[in-house]
Motif scaffolding. Sequence first.
Motif, PDB file in Angstrom:
ATOM      1  N   VAL A 119       0.922  -1.379   0.000  1.00 19.94           N
ATOM      2  CA  VAL A 119       0.013  -0.117   0.159  1.00 19.94           C
ATOM      3  C   VAL A 119       1.019   1.294   0.002  1.00 19.94           C
ATOM      4  O   VAL A 119       0.575   2.138  -0.896  1.00 19.94           O
ATOM      5  N   GLU A 120       1.752   1.227   0.907  1.00 19.03           N
ATOM      6  CA  GLU A 120       2.623   2.423   0.928  1.00 19.03           C
ATOM      7  C   GLU A 120       3.571   2.588  -0.256  1.00 19.03           C
ATOM      8  O   GLU A 120       3.442   3.778  -0.806  1.00 19.03           O
ATOM      9  N   ARG A 152       2.766   7.681  -6.380  1.00 16.86           N
ATOM     10  CA  ARG A 152       1.955   8.475  -6.862  1.00 16.86           C
ATOM     11  C   ARG A 152       2.058   9.866  -6.079  1.00 16.86           C
ATOM     12  O   ARG A 152       1.039  10.758  -6.474  1.00 16.86           O
ATOM     13  N   GLY A 153       2.681  10.209  -5.258  1.00 20.87           N
ATOM     14  CA  GLY A 153       3.057  11.506  -4.588  1.00 20.87           C
ATOM     15  C   GLY A 153       2.047  11.679  -3.491  1.00 20.87           C
ATOM     16  O   GLY A 153       1.872  12.915  -3.361  1.00 20.87           O
ATOM     17  N   PHE A 154       1.394  11.002  -3.006  1.00 21.22           N
ATOM     18  CA  PHE A 154       0.364  11.454  -1.852  1.00 21.22           C
ATOM     19  C   PHE A 154       0.714  10.643  -0.576  1.00 21.22           C
ATOM     20  O   PHE A 154       2.035  10.119  -0.433  1.00 21.22           O
ATOM     21  N   THR A 155       0.199  10.783   0.527  1.00 18.93           N
ATOM     22  CA  THR A 155       0.275  10.520   1.910  1.00 18.93           C
ATOM     23  C   THR A 155      -0.484   9.517   2.395  1.00 18.93           C
ATOM     24  O   THR A 155      -1.667   9.512   2.500  1.00 18.93           O
ATOM     25  N   VAL A 156       0.129   8.425   3.077  1.00 19.71           N
ATOM     26  CA  VAL A 156      -0.782   7.236   3.880  1.00 19.71           C
ATOM     27  C   VAL A 156      -0.736   7.868   5.395  1.00 19.71           C
ATOM     28  O   VAL A 156      -0.262   8.708   5.972  1.00 19.71           O
ATOM     29  N   SER A 178      -4.062  10.773   1.865  1.00 16.17           N
ATOM     30  CA  SER A 178      -4.374  12.331   1.829  1.00 16.17           C
ATOM     31  C   SER A 178      -3.530  13.004   0.737  1.00 16.17           C
ATOM     32  O   SER A 178      -2.520  12.529   0.390  1.00 16.17           O
ATOM     33  N   ALA A 179      -3.924  14.210   0.323  1.00 10.69           N
ATOM     34  CA  ALA A 179      -3.341  14.850  -0.670  1.00 10.69           C
ATOM     35  C   ALA A 179      -2.434  15.885   0.119  1.00 10.69           C
ATOM     36  O   ALA A 179      -1.798  16.559  -0.810  1.00 10.69           O
TER      37      ALA A 179
END
Length: 247
Positions: free
Chosen positions: A149-150, A156-160, A204-205
């Motif tokens: 997942v991480e 893709r440049g997003f935040t878990v 999160s973006a």
Amino acid sequence: MTITTEAELQGMKRAGFVVAETLRTLKAAVQPGVTPAELDALAGQVFRQHGATSAPRMTYGAPVNVFISVNDDIVHGLPTRRPLAAGDVVSLDVTPFVDGFVADAAVTVAVPPASPAALRLIECTGAALEAGVSAARAGQPVHAIGRAVEAEVRRRGFTVLRELFGHGVGRAIHEEPNVPNYFRPADRKKLHGGLVIAIEPMVSAGRSHRVRTLRDGWTLSTTDGGLAAHFEHTVMITGGRPLILTA
């Protein structure tokens, strides 16, 4: 829960069917002007048609049928009477109790027309769920799911959102094991055939991986105002690709 009999498998499939049917109904109803409270009432109608009840309501006293989280709200959002507007990001989290079994799934949709950034976030979170599901096989450690997942989210440049986990499910909403959405080497417990878990990336973006609880005592939101998305399936572990019970 570990499924060991055909009756248990059919019970979980029945609960999963109610989840999928409710999500299909809610997704079709998401449009500008509709309120989350109206969507919640619609979910209640579907539950009643299938003899289901809200597991969060039954277990924790949640004042809702389903959780609906909008924009920077991540999960456990209480449906409000604020009409949805074009561009809103809406996460639908459905967890019914059906004849002694609980299944859990979520999907995030955007109220059209949506921004390219919102669509990329939603696509990323869906892809992260697929990566986690693909990594979940008997004999693999729990942390294999979080690693997959991480990796997808970072690529893709997003935040878990690291404070929120997946979990075991089946006879109750939350069972062992916890299923983090990031690589945590300490989670060495092995997945085994028949184990039922909910895999649920929350992404999160924004840049912060922290969350905050709103004054209603239920809704969890991003700390920096970043848009959030949530995808989830309940699956049964096998020696190959897991059986998705909520599709």
